[in-house]
Design a protein around this motif. Structure first.
Motif, PDB file in Angstrom:
ATOM      1  N   VAL A   1       0.839  -1.202   0.000  1.00  0.00           N
ATOM      2  CA  VAL A   1       0.000   0.000   0.000  1.00  0.00           C
ATOM      3  C   VAL A   1       0.872   1.249   0.000  1.00  0.00           C
ATOM      4  CG1 VAL A   1      -1.662   1.332   1.341  1.00  0.00           C
ATOM      5  CG2 VAL A   1      -1.985  -1.128   1.067  1.00  0.00           C
ATOM      6  N   GLY A   2       1.887   1.292   0.870  1.00  0.00           N
ATOM      7  CA  GLY A   2       2.799   2.431   0.864  1.00  0.00           C
ATOM      8  C   GLY A   2       3.543   2.558  -0.452  1.00  0.00           C
ATOM      9  N   PHE A   3       3.909   1.428  -1.052  1.00  0.00           N
ATOM     10  CA  PHE A   3       4.580   1.425  -2.349  1.00  0.00           C
ATOM     11  C   PHE A   3       3.693   2.061  -3.419  1.00  0.00           C
ATOM     12  CE2 PHE A   3       5.867  -0.674  -6.309  1.00  0.00           C
ATOM     13  CZ  PHE A   3       7.231  -0.445  -6.293  1.00  0.00           C
ATOM     14  N   ALA A   4       2.408   1.731  -3.396  1.00  0.00           N
ATOM     15  CA  ALA A   4       1.476   2.272  -4.395  1.00  0.00           C
ATOM     16  C   ALA A   4       1.339   3.782  -4.261  1.00  0.00           C
ATOM     17  CB  ALA A   4       0.114   1.591  -4.253  1.00  0.00           C
ATOM     18  N   VAL A   5       1.207   4.272  -3.027  1.00  0.00           N
ATOM     19  CA  VAL A   5       1.066   5.716  -2.823  1.00  0.00           C
ATOM     20  C   VAL A   5       2.335   6.440  -3.247  1.00  0.00           C
ATOM     21  CG1 VAL A   5       0.698   7.508  -1.081  1.00  0.00           C
ATOM     22  CG2 VAL A   5      -0.575   5.364  -0.938  1.00  0.00           C
TER      23      VAL A   5
END
Length: 557
Positions: A106-110
């Protein structure tokens, strides 16, 4: 630049910090849901983020210079190693590392959305309708101009593959598959390894769309071969973990406070030693990580040690001192040096001491009919914490007036040293105020405070506080005072006197006599915009204090 200016300096900075915040909160909640000790888990997350920043800078598999662009590959690799190593070192529940299984993608996507808006990590030119077009100031435009793909007079780049969106979509798909992955694996930590493998396999495929000058060997770039090797090694580790019988390292019910303090030093130490190696954004992240890590890692040990008889809590001061020194590398607001000006000050203090005193425990009538007191020696140990709020008006560098409000709370334990075994447990608390006038050659402080003591004996008291300095603050001077270092109401005989030597900028070293007989050593040190005030008194009695305060200049009047 100020921290807020760094945080909002472009979409990449905003999305990068947002990605860390979202991933950190998700991982924190997942870890706490598993029952992982909060202080240990907070320190582990700080070490993981710190290792990720270092890995992004150092581990470039595409031949890029170390001081150049960052790479997510190195960040994930070093962060994963640091996560497993620190969790094992602190003996946390092995399931804790799986708390990042969803938070990582999720952090990677943001973060990849920030890359898209910033124009980095772009792809090859494409004729597909969703190709991204960048302006003449973008990295994509400059790369295509150097490659001769566009003319010198062009105003925008050719459409390119939005590889940032591809990777963001891949990360969200992996995040959605995490519940299924958790049902397939058996060992703690395997879910995170599986997520890393899935992200790496996706990146292996998407690397074909990235616009990157890299050596091609047998149809794959250097980066792709590196990713393939990493996937093979990680998959082997996952297989070995799944085949290994249960009964690995048992986690501790309580995290070792010494180990916690050691690990908590990672972020502030790097912030101190890194210097110009890190960008302003990375230094800001390290600072944001260092503060909660030091609080979680240092304060429990400090609290534990000072509540015991051997109260010289030097080991616990190490991470706190590292943080304070490292703050000098953090962006600081510009100070207004015009006069007159006003400053607000906020301070925290902590004190632990022991002293012996005679107390009246009864009376008797002697042969002459006189009433006599029966006394007994008590060992009195006090642990007190306090805070202060001050306002200073400066009319010149050598002339200032300060009004200060102080409060304190703590405990006192008094144990009889004679035939009796009486013990008194007392709650301390109080508040006071003082006013200080500082001139070039002299300074005067006067004040008053009230303290309330409750326990086996109940009483309240009003004490005066004051002090005088003769000589220049930034040179050799003499001083004397009563209750000027004590939490107000703490002692009725807190007198000290001595000499000090001040340095330009506000730092000073002081030595003298405490309570009429015990020598003491202390001072004030300006470090990274903070005033650090250590104090230690020697002798049969001891007194250890540590204060930390910060001044905030207001606008020019």
């Amino acid at each position: 630049m100020r921290p807020i200016e760094i945080a909002i300096a472009g979409p990449y900075n905003v999305l990068f910090l947002l990605a860390l915040a979202i991933a950190g909160v998700m991982a924190w909640r997942q870890g706490r849901g598993l029952g992982v000790p909060g202080s240990g888990w907070l320190v582990v997350l700080g070490v993981t983020i710190t290792a990720g920043l270092v890995g992004a800078r150092l581990l470039h598999f595409d031949g890029a210079p170390v001081s150049g662009a960052k790479t997510i590959l190195g960040a994930v690799l070093l962060a994963t190693l640091a996560l497993f190593a620190s969790a094992r070192f602190l003996r946390l529940d092995p399931r804790s590392v799986d708390a990042l299984a969803i938070a990582l993608p999720v952090g990677f996507a943001v973060g990849r959305i920030g890359c898209l808006l910033a124009g980095c990590c772009f792809g090859h030119p494409t004729d597909l309708p969703w190709g991204a077009i960048y302006d003449a100031q973008s990295a994509a435009f400059r790369a295509q101009l150097e490659a001769g793909l566009i003319a010198a007079g062009a105003s925008e780049s050719l459409p390119v593959h939005p590889t940032q969106l591809y990777e963001a979509g891949l990360a969200l798909l992996v995040a959605g598959a995490v519940p299924r992955v958790r049902r397939l694996v058996r060992r703690p930590g395997s879910a995170l390894l599986a997520v890393v493998i899935l992200l790496a396999l996706g990146r292996l495929i998407l690397e074909s769309f990235r616009a990157r000058d890299a050596l091609v060997v047998s149809g794959l770039t250097q980066v792709q071969w590196t990713i393939a090797a990493a996937v093979a090694v990680t998959a082997l580790l996952l297989l070995l973990r799944e085949r290994r019988a249960d009964g690995g390292v048992r986690h501790a019910e309580r995290v070792s406070q010494l180990r916690l303090a050691v690990v908590a030093c990672a972020a502030p130490t790097l912030l101190l030693a890194g210097g110009a190696f890190f960008s302003p954004l990375e230094r800001l992240v390290l600072l944001l990580v260092a503060v909660p890590s030091v609080i979680a890692g240092g304060m429990p040990m400090l609290r534990r040690l000072v509540l015991r008889e051997h109260a010289l809590a030097i080991p616990a001061v190490v991470p706190c001192a590292a943080l304070v020194i490292a703050l000098q590398h953090a962006p600081a607001p510009e100070r207004d040096v015009s006069y007159p000006r006003s400053e607000w000050g906020l301070g925290l203090s902590f004190a632990a001491n022991r002293e012996f005193e005679d107390r009246v425990i009864g009376t008797f009538i002697n042969d002459c009919g006189d009433e006599m007191n029966i006394t007994e020696e008590y060992a009195v140990r006090r642990t007190v914490g306090g805070g202060s709020l001050s306002h200073t008006k400066r009319t010149s560098p050598d002339r200032a007036s300060t009004i200060r409000l102080r409060g304190f709370a703590g405990t006192e334990r008094s144990t009889a040293q004679g035939a009796t075994t009486d013990t008194e447990n007392t709650t301390l608390g109080g508040i006071g105020t003082s006013a200080t006038l500082d001139f070039r050659w002299v300074g005067v402080t006067v004040g008053i405070g009230g303290g309330r003591f409750t326990g086996d004996t109940m009483r309240s008291m009003i004490v005066g506080t004051g002090g005088i300095r003769v000589g220049r603050q930034d040179g050799l001077h003499a001083f004397a005072g009563i209750n000027d270092l004590e939490p107000l109401g703490h002692s009725e005989n807190a007198m000290r006197a001595g000499v000090g030597y001040g340095f330009p900028g506000g730092s000073a070293i002081r030595a003298g006599i405490w309570r009429g007989e015990a020598p003491f050593l202390g001072g004030t040190f300006m470090v990274g915009g903070f005033d650090v005030e250590p104090h230690i008194a020697f002798g049969d009695d001891y007194d250890v204090r540590l204060g930390l305060s910060r001044r905030f200049p207001l606008r020019r009047e």
